[in-house]
Write an enzyme that holds these catalytic residues in place. Structure first.
Site, PDB file in Angstrom:
ATOM      1  CE  LYS A  79      33.299  21.764  -4.556  1.00 19.70           C
ATOM      2  NZ  LYS A  79      33.419  22.506  -3.305  1.00 19.70           N
ATOM      3  CD  GLN A 123      31.828  23.278  -0.110  1.00 16.75           C
ATOM      4  OE1 GLN A 123      32.248  22.450  -0.910  1.00 16.75           O
ATOM      5  NE2 GLN A 123      31.707  24.554  -0.423  1.00 16.75           N
ATOM      6  CG  ASP A 146      39.407  23.354  -2.412  1.00 17.69           C
ATOM      7  OD1 ASP A 146      39.173  23.542  -3.620  1.00 17.69           O
ATOM      8  OD2 ASP A 146      38.524  23.301  -1.541  1.00 17.69           O
TER       9      ASP A 146
END
Ligand code: NAD
Length: 314
Positions: A79, A123, A146
């Protein structure tokens, strides 16, 4: 004109020699090149990011990682690399495995209030003592790149403008790029996770497909998969989907990422066999995976634009 004539002549030649029929009977599916499409999307985002910077807007992503999960470290590194390439500013927050829920939520709230941070990514997985849903709930939906917060999920279900979680969004972009129409199609998704199966089902539904979600307790899975016009596997079991489970001419999307005995990346679909019956198929690697990161970058740029737009209704 000349080129068209050459193609027609070539087709007549192949037909005459029986080769064209052979090629169709041996059916090799069109490969959906996620890697190529993702590259194109990232290049466009780079241009968009440069434009935003000229207006004084510097898109920024903050990533939070708790503990030392090796796979998560690789994902986080990828990322950061993608951000770098596009010109998105990036900051990492590596937290100790032993951090409390309160400390994690406090960091999220702090980032919610930082004007320069446009997107927050937590994450997963988290250590067992932490409740990931509580943490997601703490993320402002305006920074939820997300698409995992209850607000984003609710808006997706209700058909509002929202951040679509990156893997389902990537799959939808692939359908769009390859002109794969969903209206009226039977879509069967194997997997009902919050990050893939469920949001993907909503996306397909929003595009007028008839959607079936299968899972570990589904009875007679094959009965469902065999009637799918579009079959999506998000299970996490190498080569789980075999040729006999797939209808002739179906579109097959493989979300799975697994390692085989030799340590090689493989999907949930037995690619070599299934490509003989499918019309379109995504490979692993080089299929859905690169699209997921590209759509995350897309969401960060969207976040930066919305947060700097006085008239935003987002
Ligand atoms: P998960 O473990 O949360 O969910 C797996 C799903 O598979 C569950 O809903 C379960 O019911 C179903 N399942 C398990 N065994 C089954 C069986 N025998 N029959 C039918 N259904 C069964 O996993 P996830 O997070 O949704 O991820 C699924 C896969 O996709 C994993 O391999 C993961 O690594 C991969 N993944 C890839 C990307 C990407 O960018 N390509 C992103 C997210 C996840």
């Amino acid at each position: 004109m000349l080129i068209t004539v050459i193609y027609i002549a070539k087709d007549i030649f192949l037909l005459y020699n029986g080769q064209k029929f052979e090629r169709n009977e041996g059916r090799m599916a069109t490969i959906i090149e996620g890697k190529t499409l993702a590259k194109k999307i990232r290049e466009n985002l780079k241009i968009e990011c440069e434009e935003l910077k000229k207006q004084g807007i510097k898109p920024k992503l903050a990533v939070i990682m708790v503990g030392n999960n090796p796979a998560s470290k690789v994902y986080v590194k990828n990322k950061s690399k993608a951000c770098n390439e596009i010109g998105i500013e990036y900051e990492e927050h590596f937290l100790e495995e032993t951090i409390s829920q309160q400390e994690l939520n406090d960091l999220i709230k702090k980032l919610n209030n930082e004007k320069e941070v446009n997107g927050i990514l937590l994450q997963s997985p988290l250590p067992e003592h932490l409740d990931i849903n509580q943490a997601f709930k703490a993320i402002s939906y305006r920074k939820d790149v997300d698409g995992f917060t209850p607000s984003s999920v609710g808006k997706l279900v209700m058909g509002g403008d929202t951040f679509i979680s990156c893997t389902p969004y990537g799959v939808m972009k692939m359908f769009e790029e390859y002109n794969i129409e969903l209206t009226g199609k039977d879509v069967v998704i194997i997997g009902r996770s919050n990050i893939v199966g469920k949001p993907l089902a909503q996306c397909c539904l929003a595009n007028n497909a008839t959607v079936t979600i299968c899972h570990s307790r589904t009875k007679d899975l094959k009965k469902h998969t065999q009637r799918a016009d579009i079959l999506i596997a998000a299970i996490g079991k190498a080569k789980f989907v075999t040729k006999d489970m797939v209808k002739e001419g179906a579109v097959v999307v493989d979300v799975g990422i697994n390692r085989n005995e030799e340590g090689k990346l493989v999907g949930d679909v037995d690619f070599d066999e299934v490509e003989k019956v499918a019309s379109y198929i995504t490979p692993v690697p080089g299929g859905v995976g690169p699209m997921t990161i590209a759509m995350l970058m897309n969401n960060v740029i969207k976040a930066a634009k919305e947060q700097n737009n006085e008239n935003s209704t987002f």
